[in-house]
Enzyme design. Structure first.
Site, PDB file in Angstrom:
ATOM      1  N   GLY A 217       0.987  -0.971  -0.011  1.00 46.47           N
ATOM      2  CA  GLY A 217       0.325   0.320  -0.301  1.00 46.47           C
ATOM      3  C   GLY A 217       0.589   1.485  -0.415  1.00 46.47           C
ATOM      4  O   GLY A 217       1.309   1.439   1.166  1.00 46.47           O
TER       5      GLY A 217
ATOM      6  N   HIS B 261      -7.457   7.315  20.483  1.00 45.27           N
ATOM      7  CA  HIS B 261      -7.328   8.241  19.894  1.00 45.27           C
ATOM      8  C   HIS B 261      -7.571   9.029  19.798  1.00 45.27           C
ATOM      9  O   HIS B 261      -8.032  10.646  20.037  1.00 45.27           O
ATOM     10  CB  HIS B 261      -5.473   7.695  20.118  1.00 45.27           C
ATOM     11  CG  HIS B 261      -4.870   8.746  18.774  1.00 45.27           C
ATOM     12  ND1 HIS B 261      -5.094   9.577  17.826  1.00 45.27           N
ATOM     13  CD2 HIS B 261      -4.070  10.083  19.174  1.00 45.27           C
ATOM     14  CE1 HIS B 261      -4.613   9.882  17.805  1.00 45.27           C
ATOM     15  NE2 HIS B 261      -4.012  10.512  18.393  1.00 45.27           N
ATOM     16  N   ASN B 262      -8.264   8.880  18.508  1.00 44.98           N
ATOM     17  CA  ASN B 262      -8.961   9.555  17.712  1.00 44.98           C
ATOM     18  C   ASN B 262     -10.256   9.938  17.954  1.00 44.98           C
ATOM     19  O   ASN B 262     -10.516  11.182  17.762  1.00 44.98           O
ATOM     20  CB  ASN B 262      -9.563   8.332  15.978  1.00 44.98           C
ATOM     21  CG  ASN B 262      -8.166   8.570  15.197  1.00 44.98           C
ATOM     22  OD1 ASN B 262      -7.209   8.405  15.921  1.00 44.98           O
ATOM     23  ND2 ASN B 262      -8.724   7.831  14.237  1.00 44.98           N
TER      24      ASN B 262
ATOM     25  N   SER C  90       0.115   6.644  14.539  1.00 47.35           N
ATOM     26  CA  SER C  90      -1.138   8.276  14.425  1.00 47.35           C
ATOM     27  C   SER C  90      -0.125   8.841  14.492  1.00 47.35           C
ATOM     28  O   SER C  90       1.572   8.994  14.594  1.00 47.35           O
ATOM     29  CB  SER C  90      -1.898   8.145  15.694  1.00 47.35           C
ATOM     30  OG  SER C  90      -1.579   9.472  15.296  1.00 47.35           O
ATOM     31  N   GLY C  91      -0.354   9.805  12.734  1.00 46.98           N
ATOM     32  CA  GLY C  91       1.179  10.913  13.310  1.00 46.98           C
ATOM     33  C   GLY C  91       0.535  11.630  12.168  1.00 46.98           C
ATOM     34  O   GLY C  91       1.810  12.880  11.440  1.00 46.98           O
ATOM     35  N   GLY C  92      -0.152  11.100  10.853  1.00 45.84           N
ATOM     36  CA  GLY C  92      -0.942  12.076   9.675  1.00 45.84           C
ATOM     37  C   GLY C  92       0.628  11.366   8.671  1.00 45.84           C
ATOM     38  O   GLY C  92       2.034  10.844   8.923  1.00 45.84           O
TER      39      GLY C  92
ATOM     40  N   GLU D 255      -9.124  13.027  19.814  1.00 47.23           N
ATOM     41  CA  GLU D 255      -8.953  14.447  18.975  1.00 47.23           C
ATOM     42  C   GLU D 255      -9.729  15.139  18.636  1.00 47.23           C
ATOM     43  O   GLU D 255      -9.500  16.467  18.465  1.00 47.23           O
ATOM     44  CB  GLU D 255      -7.911  13.017  18.115  1.00 47.23           C
ATOM     45  CG  GLU D 255      -7.802  14.244  16.549  1.00 47.23           C
ATOM     46  CD  GLU D 255      -7.228  14.156  15.677  1.00 47.23           C
ATOM     47  OE1 GLU D 255      -7.685  13.392  14.792  1.00 47.23           O
ATOM     48  OE2 GLU D 255      -6.384  12.426  16.456  1.00 47.23           O
ATOM     49  N   TYR D 256     -11.239  14.169  18.256  1.00 50.82           N
ATOM     50  CA  TYR D 256     -11.717  15.122  17.755  1.00 50.82           C
ATOM     51  C   TYR D 256     -12.938  15.910  18.800  1.00 50.82           C
ATOM     52  O   TYR D 256     -12.891  16.910  19.104  1.00 50.82           O
ATOM     53  CB  TYR D 256     -14.068  14.038  17.880  1.00 50.82           C
ATOM     54  CG  TYR D 256     -13.740  13.433  16.424  1.00 50.82           C
ATOM     55  CD1 TYR D 256     -12.527  12.419  16.035  1.00 50.82           C
ATOM     56  CD2 TYR D 256     -14.889  13.312  15.910  1.00 50.82           C
ATOM     57  CE1 TYR D 256     -12.447  11.858  14.566  1.00 50.82           C
ATOM     58  CE2 TYR D 256     -14.915  12.777  14.632  1.00 50.82           C
ATOM     59  CZ  TYR D 256     -14.168  12.344  13.884  1.00 50.82           C
ATOM     60  OH  TYR D 256     -14.110  11.447  12.601  1.00 50.82           O
TER      61      TYR D 256
ATOM     62  N   LYS E  99      -6.121   3.039  19.260  1.00 51.72           N
ATOM     63  CA  LYS E  99      -6.235   3.688  18.350  1.00 51.72           C
ATOM     64  C   LYS E  99      -7.488   4.611  18.173  1.00 51.72           C
ATOM     65  O   LYS E  99      -7.189   6.454  17.748  1.00 51.72           O
ATOM     66  CB  LYS E  99      -5.421   3.581  16.999  1.00 51.72           C
ATOM     67  CG  LYS E  99      -5.138   4.427  15.896  1.00 51.72           C
ATOM     68  CD  LYS E  99      -4.680   5.683  15.855  1.00 51.72           C
ATOM     69  CE  LYS E  99      -4.780   6.605  15.087  1.00 51.72           C
ATOM     70  NZ  LYS E  99      -5.732   6.544  13.705  1.00 51.72           N
TER      71      LYS E  99
ATOM     72  N   GLY F  83       1.951   5.289   3.372  1.00 56.29           N
ATOM     73  CA  GLY F  83       2.630   4.366   3.103  1.00 56.29           C
ATOM     74  C   GLY F  83       3.549   4.229   2.569  1.00 56.29           C
ATOM     75  O   GLY F  83       4.806   3.808   3.147  1.00 56.29           O
TER      76      GLY F  83
ATOM     77  N   ASN G 296       2.405  -2.763  -4.211  1.00 58.83           N
ATOM     78  CA  ASN G 296       0.784  -1.715  -4.894  1.00 58.83           C
ATOM     79  C   ASN G 296       0.298  -2.571  -5.870  1.00 58.83           C
ATOM     80  O   ASN G 296       1.163  -2.937  -6.406  1.00 58.83           O
ATOM     81  CB  ASN G 296       1.752  -0.384  -4.419  1.00 58.83           C
ATOM     82  CG  ASN G 296       0.434   0.968  -4.420  1.00 58.83           C
ATOM     83  OD1 ASN G 296      -0.840   0.778  -3.107  1.00 58.83           O
ATOM     84  ND2 ASN G 296      -0.598   0.269  -5.281  1.00 58.83           N
ATOM     85  N   ARG G 297      -0.499  -2.304  -5.819  1.00 59.48           N
ATOM     86  CA  ARG G 297      -1.568  -3.044  -7.224  1.00 59.48           C
ATOM     87  C   ARG G 297      -1.682  -2.656  -8.092  1.00 59.48           C
ATOM     88  O   ARG G 297      -1.497  -3.077  -8.881  1.00 59.48           O
ATOM     89  CB  ARG G 297      -3.458  -3.139  -6.237  1.00 59.48           C
ATOM     90  CG  ARG G 297      -3.776  -4.358  -5.365  1.00 59.48           C
ATOM     91  CD  ARG G 297      -5.100  -4.725  -5.184  1.00 59.48           C
ATOM     92  NE  ARG G 297      -5.124  -5.899  -3.944  1.00 59.48           N
ATOM     93  CZ  ARG G 297      -5.210  -6.512  -4.731  1.00 59.48           C
ATOM     94  NH1 ARG G 297      -4.866  -7.522  -5.678  1.00 59.48           N
ATOM     95  NH2 ARG G 297      -5.905  -8.388  -3.974  1.00 59.48           N
TER      96      ARG G 297
ATOM     97  N   ARG H 203     -39.905   4.568  34.682  1.00 57.14           N
ATOM     98  CA  ARG H 203     -39.779   3.745  34.583  1.00 57.14           C
ATOM     99  C   ARG H 203     -40.341   2.593  35.205  1.00 57.14           C
ATOM    100  O   ARG H 203     -41.675   1.667  34.542  1.00 57.14           O
ATOM    101  CB  ARG H 203     -38.191   3.070  34.251  1.00 57.14           C
ATOM    102  CG  ARG H 203     -38.044   4.648  33.405  1.00 57.14           C
ATOM    103  CD  ARG H 203     -36.237   3.770  33.173  1.00 57.14           C
ATOM    104  NE  ARG H 203     -36.025   2.331  32.720  1.00 57.14           N
ATOM    105  CZ  ARG H 203     -35.501   1.441  33.066  1.00 57.14           C
ATOM    106  NH1 ARG H 203     -35.255   1.368  34.509  1.00 57.14           N
ATOM    107  NH2 ARG H 203     -35.334   0.353  32.108  1.00 57.14           N
TER     108      ARG H 203
END
Length: 481
Positions: free
Chosen positions: A11, A190-191, A130-132, A194-195, A187, A16, A34-35, A450
């Site tokens: 990838g 983590h995301n 993570s880290g872009g 991040e939001y 992860k 990648g 990679n394909r 209830r």
């Protein structure tokens, strides 16, 4: 010396390609595939020219190029593409070989795939990355989980390429997380955090811009100052930088030319959905997801703005103090966001028997990743001191921090309400704090309701057991009847 490669990577999109260059730069020989084979040629003739790369044009060729036990990392789109790749790849590998999924995969897929791959005598790792694109090239945060037997084999590579922290910059942000889907779950959290972080920062920016009418240059100075204290973090830093950038065409501030319409890729939504399944109140990420959803209704909001009215007042208080109040509110809300994230990790770890080390999770996020921040050191210290800490808010450092911030925090939320500027994450964080600190909540009435309409039973404060009342028979008849 063998010409075989130490590592294989499948990838070659931006992540990648950058990760492959990172691995090679640490002294490893790497095979890539990679394909779309033109991507292989493009890399070999471009950024990888003259480096220790071997380009492969089939999976069979990739496998043939690797030293045993083979280590193959997938950086392909999460979902069916990973299963399709595994179907091809597992038939080419031999017992003891290792497959690593480095995509943003749902943890349940990793739970399933780990068992499937292990049944074929292979080892499987689901790793958060993570880290872009910059992190992938220079040092990401890596959160591997899956077949524990794989860790000693991949650890030297993972810890070589990961971001480094500590006084000597020698502590790698890469450590084993736990079995099966644990790495991808960490992860995902983590995301989700991040939001929440991003939404809180956006609300701070919005309040200061609209309540105080600060210019972007003035906001730059505010965020620059904040980044020198307890809010020091990657997201505060890039927010400061964004405020200084001019549009190359108009010369205006680029930020003011960007449409206020945000999307989401799914991991924040996953965390919110899974929190509901676990019964834990991860309210910050949910508020952040909904805020993005509301922003996406741009055309509808334009129409509504012509009809719906709100306050027209402006802030009349001490402007310098209000900037400090917003900083304090941001820090306290951020603490609540991380507290919720770790509570969710604790609940998931218990359900799935992952035995997570929460201090290590905080360390993994200390460098390389999007939520890297100074105060993660304090989170690690809190869990090192109390490994079974129930909630970060109960750690002395964070208890004192929210106590210091409380007056400012309440003032900011009240001011936002009075002036009509939405602050859903700030107010959600404060509501969480107030709900968590109170010994008694109105859920007693909820349980009575209830039981009244559905005979769901209730518990009592004065004795054990489940109880049901015939509320209709015992009620007082209103005078109007």
């Amino acid at each position: 010396m063998s010409d075989l490669c130490d590592f294989g990577l499948i990838g070659l999109a931006v992540m990648g390609e950058n990760l492959a260059l990172n691995i090679e730069s640490r002294g490893y020989r790497i095979a890539v595939y990679n394909r779309t084979t033109s991507k292989v040629d493009g890399l070999l003739q471009g950024r990888a020219q003259g480096k220790s790369f071997v380009g492969c044009y089939s999976l069979k060729d990739l496998v043939r190029q690797l030293v045993r036990p083979r280590k193959v990392m997938l950086l392909v789109k999460a979902g069916p593409a990973v299963d399709a790749m595994l179907d091809e790849l597992t038939g080419l590998l031999e017992p003891g070989d290792i497959i690593i999924d480095g995509g943003n995969t749902h943890y349940l897929d990793t739970e399933r795939r780990t068992q499937q791959v292990e049944q074929q005598g292979l080892l499987y790792v689901g790793s958060g990355v993570s880290g872009g694109e910059e992190g992938a090239l220079k040092g990401p945060s890596l959160m591997p989980g899956g077949s524990h037997e794989a860790w000693p084999q991949i650890r030297p590579i993972f810890q070589a390429i990961a971001a480094k922290v500590g006084p000597q910059q020698d502590i790698p942000c890469a450590e084993w997380v736990g079995p099966r889907g644990a790495g991808h779950y960490v992860k995902m959290v983590h995301n989700g955090i991040e939001y929440g972080d991003m939404q809180l920062i956006c609300e701070a920016y919005f309040m200061l811009k609209n309540a105080l009418n600060l210019t972007n240059d003035q906001l730059y100075d505010v965020f620059d100052d904040w980044n020198r204290g307890e809010l020091e973090s990657y997201l505060i830093e890039i927010t400061r930088d964004i405020l200084s950038v001019k549009d190359s065409e108009s010369g205006d501030d680029l930020l003011d030319r960007i449409l206020d319409k945000a999307g989401a890729k799914g991991t924040g939504k996953w965390m919110s959905q899974l929190a509901l399944d676990l019964g834990v109140p991860s309210t910050l990420v949910t508020a952040a997801v909904y805020a993005r959803g509301l922003s996406s209704l741009k055309e509808s909001r334009i129409r509504a703005s012509q009809v719906l009215k709100g306050p027209s007042a402006s802030y009349a208080g001490d402007r310098t103090q209000f900037v400090e109040d917003v900083r304090q509110a941001l820090y306290a809300s951020k603490i609540c966001s991380y507290a919720q994230g770790f509570v969710q990790l604790q609940a998931a770890s218990q359900v799935h028997q992952w035995s997570l080390n929460y201090g290590d999770c905080a360390l993994l996020w200390r460098g390389g990743c999007i939520i890297r921040a100074q105060f993660l050191d304090n989170i690690k210290a809190a869990f090192d001191e109390q490994p079974n800490l129930e909630n970060l808010l109960l750690a002395p450092y964070f208890t004192e921090a929210v106590h210091r911030a409380q007056q400012s925090w309440r003032h900011v939320v009240a001011t936002a309400t009075e002036l009509g500027w939405p602050a859903p994450a700030f107010s959600t964080a404060l509501a969480y704090y107030d709900s968590y600190r109170l010994q008694r909540l109105p859920a007693n009435l909820l349980q009575a309701q209830r039981d009244y309409f559905g005979a769901h039973t209730y518990e009592r404060t004065d004795r054990e057991g489940k109880f049901h009342t015939d509320w209709l028979a015992l009620r007082r008849t209103p005078a109007s009847q």
